[in-house]
Design an enzyme around this catalytic site. Structure first.
Site, PDB file in Angstrom:
ATOM      1  N   LYS A 120       3.330   2.089  -2.085  1.00 56.58           N
ATOM      2  CA  LYS A 120       3.302   0.902  -1.601  1.00 56.58           C
ATOM      3  C   LYS A 120       2.554   0.122  -2.506  1.00 56.58           C
ATOM      4  O   LYS A 120       1.266   0.422  -2.482  1.00 56.58           O
ATOM      5  CB  LYS A 120       2.990   0.557  -0.162  1.00 56.58           C
ATOM      6  CG  LYS A 120       3.537  -0.470   0.694  1.00 56.58           C
ATOM      7  CD  LYS A 120       3.081  -0.324   2.103  1.00 56.58           C
ATOM      8  CE  LYS A 120       3.188  -1.487   2.935  1.00 56.58           C
ATOM      9  NZ  LYS A 120       2.922  -1.319   4.154  1.00 56.58           N
TER      10      LYS A 120
HETATM   11  O1  G3P Z   1       3.555  -3.859   7.418  1.00 52.68           O
HETATM   12  C1  G3P Z   1       2.958  -4.814   7.443  1.00 52.68           C
HETATM   13  C2  G3P Z   1       2.376  -4.968   8.788  1.00 52.68           C
HETATM   14  O2  G3P Z   1       1.402  -4.063   9.102  1.00 52.68           O
HETATM   15  C3  G3P Z   1       1.566  -6.301   8.743  1.00 52.68           C
HETATM   16  O3  G3P Z   1       1.564  -6.623  10.075  1.00 52.68           O
HETATM   17  O4  G3P Z   1       0.850  -7.750  12.319  1.00 52.68           O
HETATM   18  O5  G3P Z   1      -0.779  -7.153  10.500  1.00 52.68           O
HETATM   19  O6  G3P Z   1       0.772  -9.066  10.113  1.00 52.68           O
HETATM   20  P1  G3P Z   1       0.498  -7.675  10.849  1.00 52.68           P
END
Ligand code: G3P
Length: 218
Positions: free
Chosen positions: A87
């Site tokens: 990633k």
């Molecule tokens: O895969 C990306 C994700 O983990 C971000 O999620 O909820 O932290 O915006 P969030």
């Protein structure tokens, strides 16, 4: 549509794998920290533990932000297991690193995608996946799902093989709408995956079936 789980929690990953619907895992440095996984060797071991649970597609994020170190780190991550997808953040050196790792046959997932131009660049560099963050766009008053639709339409115009991996999914409707739009992958917290099970009419219907069975079998 592929289902990935967005977590570094081994119990959740095992549960999702046992459910029989899991195609992969995405992690990021915040999710690793949330599980208390710190320090280079511990992090590498944790990725190996995840790989030992699932069949394929474990996204492991580089920490470096310069080209040389990103490529070095990407190769080290890819060396942990064939299931690893490296990633890489959407920055200039990241785009270069995606092209270099792709040339070496290493799979990549370009993360922190917030507009269609970034998704075009990542696809041009050869990324296997792009990760638009739906929830974080919604958080700032943008339309995350509209971005998924826009990228899907752009990729359809050409022969990009890059898959759209909808990330930062916060609730069921995000996931359902991603499926309607045609996102190739949705990565979700375990709560969103299990939330798909829920409907009050399913619960009350089952309760009645079981009650009627008991009545008939007295
Ligand atoms: O895969 C990306 C994700 O983990 C971000 O999620 O909820 O932290 O915006 P969030």
């Amino acid at each position: 549509m592929k289902f990935f789980i967005d977590t570094a929690n081994l119990n959740e990953i095992r549960e999702a794998q046992d459910l029989g619907v899991l195609d992969g895992v995405t992690t990021n440095p915040s999710l690793m920290a949330k599980e208390g996984i710190t320090g280079g060797q511990n992090i590498l071991k944790h990725y190996k533990d995840i790989c030992n649970i699932v069949d394929d597609n474990v996204s492991a994020e580089v920490i470096a932000t310069d080209f040389e170190t990103m490529v070095e780190e990407g190769k080290a991550l890819a060396g942990i297991d064939d299931k690893i997808v490296v990633k890489i953040p959407m920055i200039k050196d990241g785009v270069k690193a995606i092209a270099a790792l792709t040339a070496e046959g290493i799979r990549t997932n370009c993360t922190l995608i917030f507009n269609a131009g970034q998704a075009i660049l990542a696809a041009k560099a050869g990324a296997d996946y792009v990760s638009p963050f739906i929830g974080r766009l919604d958080d700032v008053g943008s339309d995350g799902l509209a971005l998924i639709a826009q990228i899907a339409s752009i990729y359809d115009n050409y022969t990009f093989e890059t898959e759209i991996l909808a990330a930062s999914i916060r609730h069921n409707m995000h996931l359902i709408q991603c499926a309607e739009i045609g996102a190739d992958v949705a990565t979700c917290p375990w709560s969103v995956i299990t939330g798909l099970l829920d409907h009050p009419l399913t619960d009350s219907g089952l309760e009645k079936f079981l009650a009627d069975y008991k009545k008939g079998n007295k």
